[in-house]
Design a protein around this motif. Structure first.
Motif, PDB file in Angstrom:
ATOM      1  N   TRP A 153      51.964  38.124  45.946  1.00 37.77           N
ATOM      2  CA  TRP A 153      52.107  38.181  44.493  1.00 37.77           C
ATOM      3  C   TRP A 153      53.404  38.923  44.161  1.00 37.77           C
ATOM      4  N   ALA A 209      49.071  37.021  33.487  1.00 35.50           N
ATOM      5  CA  ALA A 209      49.358  35.801  34.258  1.00 35.50           C
ATOM      6  C   ALA A 209      50.774  35.257  34.064  1.00 35.50           C
ATOM      7  N   ALA A 217      36.598  36.374  40.031  1.00 36.14           N
ATOM      8  CA  ALA A 217      36.645  34.911  39.916  1.00 36.14           C
ATOM      9  C   ALA A 217      36.757  34.251  41.283  1.00 36.14           C
ATOM     10  N   GLU A 218      37.487  34.868  42.206  1.00 37.66           N
ATOM     11  CA  GLU A 218      37.663  34.311  43.541  1.00 37.66           C
ATOM     12  C   GLU A 218      36.409  34.482  44.395  1.00 37.66           C
ATOM     13  N   TRP A 221      43.089  42.977  34.871  1.00 43.53           N
ATOM     14  CA  TRP A 221      43.510  41.625  35.236  1.00 43.53           C
ATOM     15  C   TRP A 221      43.238  41.342  36.716  1.00 43.53           C
ATOM     16  N   ASP A 280      39.410  40.991  37.315  1.00 41.36           N
ATOM     17  CA  ASP A 280      39.021  39.677  36.799  1.00 41.36           C
ATOM     18  C   ASP A 280      39.265  38.592  37.850  1.00 41.36           C
ATOM     19  N   GLN A 281      40.447  38.608  38.456  1.00 43.94           N
ATOM     20  CA  GLN A 281      40.795  37.574  39.424  1.00 43.94           C
ATOM     21  C   GLN A 281      40.038  37.719  40.738  1.00 43.94           C
ATOM     22  N   TRP A 286      43.865  39.301  32.162  1.00 46.48           N
ATOM     23  CA  TRP A 286      44.514  38.281  32.985  1.00 46.48           C
ATOM     24  C   TRP A 286      45.372  37.365  32.121  1.00 46.48           C
TER      25      TRP A 286
END
Length: 1009
Positions: free
Chosen positions: A684, A699, A332-333, A325, A328-329, A695
């Protein structure tokens, strides 16, 4: 209904004391196999009960490639031995009849033994025992399924991978036992020796003295890589149970499918060159074929790696794999234009970040309507990985295929693809500028630092097309290894034509092919193609024109104190050159991860390119990362600067997914325009269920909010004048050599002033110390000192101390070099014994035993002892402090101590330090471990004033501290209970008392909010 029947059946199997016949027991076991969810039907037990194998012998139960022999009761050693001999005959006969490797299982229903056959003898690989009081059905069925490998279509989720293939599974135990036997039998074979030597040489050159040249590690790597190569075929939907083992490990089917760079000859295919190795690979393939590898949503192979490779081995390499997860983030960022940005993970591990970068690229291609062949060609030029560990690389290549997915891989519209994951040293500890000379790539194959003799030359511009270069190397190796007369060199005309090799480039390639054929004739051409394509690519990517747009990943987390001496020297030199080094007391905390990022940015990232790396949380706010946070990475040879663009603070996510708190930093490479990392971050928080891998599943449990970090200043101990007065205690390690308990007394006694002692053992001991026998001896009582540990301290109260043998005479620490030691024969004998154990088992030769236990004068600094000391815990979720009046007691390194002039001053400090307000104020200054905060001397960064007996506020705090001390002293506590529980009870009593509110008010006003 079936579950109840199975529980009843299990009760009968576990009870060996009840009257039962072997026939009844066989029937019960057959019923368990058919109804236990093992994927079996009546026809799978096609041997019927008691199948005949010749000589009037009959097998009790047979299914697949497993023979089960049933006996009424195996508790008798004689019965067990006779049954094993009988079973060995059955397994031998079946193996000879079928040419397959059989497993033998011997059981009386309560105990289950699984064996493999080696040299005509059974060797037990694993066993399972049912407890009559609480028989565990689920665990037994899991063990049986691992042995039998009968299930089909198992989803390859992390939990299923760990349970069915991990180090605690029956499957792993059997495969590892067979592989170990094969190696033991053939370790002296020239080909096995050579490949093990090449494996060792490569890892030693990459890892230095971190690498443990160990047969066990070689076998673990062999099993993992062989497994990965079989899984690669299963991803394509191939029936591995019907393939030749040489094809599975050689990758010929991938060559035919024009999928390159996945499976190739390597160190670990030695199993094919020893007797029974083919059978081992066939069995391994059957076990792996149980899973449905067509549709995978995570990097599941890291679960297999982490299960098989021990924690200590991974710690030495700084390997901490990232949750899916989070990867993945991060991707993506960081990857904002996936079809146009080239992305590199320079420490790709098993391929977690690659998995999500591949998925992101292909998803963007689908949305843009890009044809499949074009999309895959673009993908392999845009998502790349490097790692220095051959096992990680093998896993990452399969992870790359899993990310592409079976449907795309078997689509007829797909063109040739090369998986761009390479074995290499991204830090380039020893820079390999010598590989490129006068327009050519040169590979020395001589002795010395390289693996092979002679020289191989290739025009360096061929490397610009990675896929074509890799195919050229692979096909040259294949041609050289085919059947041909020694001394002959096959023509390359067809190869040159097929790969469109320019005429000007052909002579150099022909010369190199001549060398390769000669190496083959001399039986020294084994893995050179594997070696060269991996050696070259990282250096090629570091050339200016080949640098990438985005760097992502999770670099090695390795503290300076855990590096071998040779690596420490190079690390310090490279860190000092870039302004990353900080000495003083934080030197040992400095971490490889910061240097890795700086070096990766320097070598692989183009100007204007961006990066996103998962790092230890200390990178955000600890002083020893100040040089890294500056964004100034120049080393004198090249201007390297970065602008940090943001960060994520992950330390408040529970449970922790790394051994230390984590963070993510984002930035961009700039041209002489550094911009330091801001104290503003995204924090976080949340608690994740164990099943949250993706994710989508994680999430809902996570929150993000802006926050401001408290940046630590390592140069100053803080505004409080108490800071310099406090020192850390002694590092009394290894504990097994020093900490003791009394031996049972002898009727004759031991003489006045002497005590019989033995080591006090702990469940937290680690190898090699946990494997040592107890120290025993009779020691003079004056050398048995009380030792206070971090866990010895409650708020205002000291628990009973441990005891340790310490050769302290007066105010000096004795050792073997001091002639006064021999005045005390008991402690002299003890000390020389522990010195011998230390020298045999220490991890490095940097310190003598005396230097170890007196590191930074942690022990002698406490001499002469102070009559009154204040101590507080070095780590924990709450600051805990107490007064110590025992002058003879020694403080261990998990305590900080200082002499105080009076009890009044001591209670004044205790009142402040034990106040929850103090903990809240100092928390932002603390660094994080896994489940504790490192308090250390951070609390003295608060303006705690020196005690002034004339100050009425200080006087009042003294009165309140004394009152709270009396309150805690009066608590009825079982001091043998866990210290965490005792601390909580003490805090609860203080919080409900009548003094806490006033103390909180005074401390808040004194120190500020």
């Amino acid at each position: 209904m079936i579950e109840n029947q199975l529980e009843d059946l299990l009760g009968r199997l576990a009870n060996r004391d009840r009257v039962r016949s072997e026939a009844t027991l066989q029937s019960d076991i057959r019923q368990l196999l058919l109804t236990g969810g093992l994927g079996l039907a009546d026809h799978d037990l096609d041997v019927e009960l008691e199948t005949q194998v010749g000589d009037r012998r009959r097998i009790d139960i047979e299914l697949g490639f497993t023979v089960i022999e049933v006996k009424k009761d195996l508790r008798s050693a004689t019965v067990l031995k006779t049954a094993e001999k009988q079973l060995a005959g059955y397994v031998r006969t079946r193996s000879q009849q079928t040419g397959q490797r059989y497993v033998g299982v011997l059981t009386d229903g309560a105990v289950w033994h699984a064996y493999h056959l080696h040299n005509d003898e059974l060797n037990e690989a694993t066993r399972f025992e049912l407890k009559p009081s609480r028989p565990d059905l689920i665990s037994l069925l899991a063990w049986l399924e691992g042995v039998l490998a009968t299930r089909k279509g198992v989803p390859p989720t992390p939990s299923e991978i760990a349970a069915r293939l991990g180090a605690d599974s029956a499957s792993y135990a059997l495969d590892r036992a067979v592989l170990g036997a094969l190696y033991a039998e053939n370790r002296d074979a020239p080909t096995v020796q050579l490949k093990r030597e090449l494996w060792s040489k490569l890892l030693r050159s990459a890892l230095g003295t971190q690498f443990a040249d160990d047969d066990e590690l070689f076998l673990e790597h062999t099993l993992l890589v062989n497994s990965a190569e079989v899984i690669a075929h299963l991803v394509l939907g191939l029936d591995v149970t019907d393939m030749q083992p040489a094809s599975l490990l050689g990758g010929q089917r991938f060559d035919l499918a024009q999928i390159y760079g996945v499976v190739e000859a390597d160190f670990f295919d030695w199993v094919l060159e020893v007797p029974d190795g083919d059978s081992f690979i066939r069995t391994l393939a059957r076990r792996l074929a149980r899973f449905n590898w067509a549709d995978v949503e995570h990097d599941v192979l890291k679960v297999l790696y982490e299960s098989v490779i021990g924690t200590e081995t991974r710690k030495k390499l700084g390997e901490y794999y990232t949750p899916d997860w989070l990867a993945d983030q991060v991707v993506a960022e960081a990857v904002t234009d996936p079809l146009n940005q080239r992305v590199l993970d320079p420490s790709c591990g098993s391929g977690t970040f690659l998995f999500h970068a591949v998925r992101r690229h292909l998803s963007a291609a689908d949305e843009a309507g890009v044809p499949l062949a074009t999309a895959l060609s673009g993908l392999t030029n845009h998502v790349l990985g490097i790692d220095l560990h051959p096992v990680a690389v093998a896993l990452a290549r399969v992870t790359y295929l899993l990310a592409i997915g079976r449907d795309r891989l078997i689509d007829s519209r797909r063109g040739p693809i090369t998986v761009p994951v390479y074995l290499g040293d991204s830090v380039q500890w020893t820079q390999r500028v010598d590989l490129f000379t006068e327009g050519h790539l040169l590979i020395s194959t001589g002795t010395g630092s390289q693996l092979f003799e002679d020289e191989l030359r290739f025009p360096d511009h061929l490397l610009s097309n990675a896929a074509r270069f890799d195919r050229l190397i692979s096909e040259l190796a294949s041609l050289a290894s085919r059947d041909r007369a020694p001394g002959t060199v096959p023509p390359l005309t067809a190869l040159f034509k097929r790969l469109a090799i320019a005429e000007a480039d052909q002579p150099a390639i022909k010369d190199s092919f001549d060398v390769l054929c000669r190496l083959q004739d001399e039986e020294r051409n084994h893995i050179w193609s594997y070696y060269i394509r991996n050696l070259v690519r990282p250096v090629w990517l570091g050339r200016g024109e080949n640098r990438v747009d985005v760097l992502v990943g999770n670099p090695p987390w390795l503290s300076y104190r855990h590096m071998p001496a040779e690596m420490q020297d190079v690390f310090r030199e490279m860190s000092e050159a870039r302004g990353l080094w900080h000495g003083k007391t934080v030197a040992t905390h400095q971490d490889l991860s910061g240097l890795f990022v700086a070096r990766a940015v320097q070598q692989y990232l183009k100007l204007g390119g961006t990066f996103a790396f998962v790092l230890p949380n200390a990178a955000l706010d600890r002083g020893y990362f100040a040089g890294f946070r500056s964004g100034k990475f120049s080393d004198g040879s090249e201007e390297v600067t970065a602008t940090f663009t943001g960060s994520w603070d992950l330390r408040r996510i529970r449970p922790h997914f790394f051994p230390r708190g984590g963070a993510v930093v984002f930035g961009q490479r700039t041209e002489n325009a550094p911009h330091a990392l801001s104290s503003e971050t995204i924090r976080w928080t949340g608690t994740l269920p164990r099943t949250a891998h993706s994710w989508e599943s994680a999430a809902p449990h996570l929150n993000r909010e802006p926050a401001v970090l408290a940046i630590s200043n390592i140069e100053a101990e803080g505004p409080s004048p108490y800071g310099p007065r406090f020192s850390a205690g002694a590092t009394i390690f290894p504990k097994v050599l020093f900490f003791v308990e009394s031996q049972p007394s002898s009727p004759l006694g031991f003489g006045a002033g002497r005590r019989a002692l033995q080591s006090k053992r702990s469940s937290t001991e680690k190898k090699p110390w946990k494997n040592l026998p107890d120290m025993t001896g009779v020691v003079e009582s004056e050398f048995v000192r009380p030792v206070l540990l971090g866990e010895s301290i409650l708020p205002y109260r000291v628990l009973p101390a441990c005891e340790a043998v310490l050769p302290i005479e007066g105010n000096q620490l004795l050792d073997s070099a001091n002639p006064r030691l021999d005045l005390y024969p008991g402690v002299a004998e003890w000390w020389r014994g522990v010195e011998q154990q230390w020298e045999q088992h220490r991890s490095s030769e940097r310190m003598t035993l005396r230097e170890r236990i007196d590191f930074r004068r942690g022990l002698t600094g406490q001499l002469p002892p102070s009559p009154l000391r204040l101590v507080y815990g070095a780590s924990g979720m709450h600051v805990v402090a107490a007064l110590v009046e025992d002058q003879f007691a020694v403080c261990e390194h998990k305590l900080y101590w200082a002499a105080v002039a009076s009890k009044a001053e001591g209670f004044y400090l205790c009142a402040i330090l034990n106040s929850p307000v103090l903990t809240q104020l100092v928390r932002p200054l603390m660094s994080y471990g896994k489940d504790e905060r490192d308090i250390d001397k951070h609390l003295w960064k608060l303006p705690i004033p020196l005690y002034n007996a004339d100050n009425p506020i200080h006087q009042r705090l003294t009165e309140l501290g004394r009152a709270e001390a009396n309150l805690v002293a009066g608590l009825d506590l079982d001091e043998k209970s866990n210290f965490v529980t005792l601390r909580r009870k003490a805090r609860e009593a203080l919080a409900s008392g009548s003094y806490a509110e006033e103390i909180a008010s005074i401390v808040t006003e004194m120190l500020g909010e």
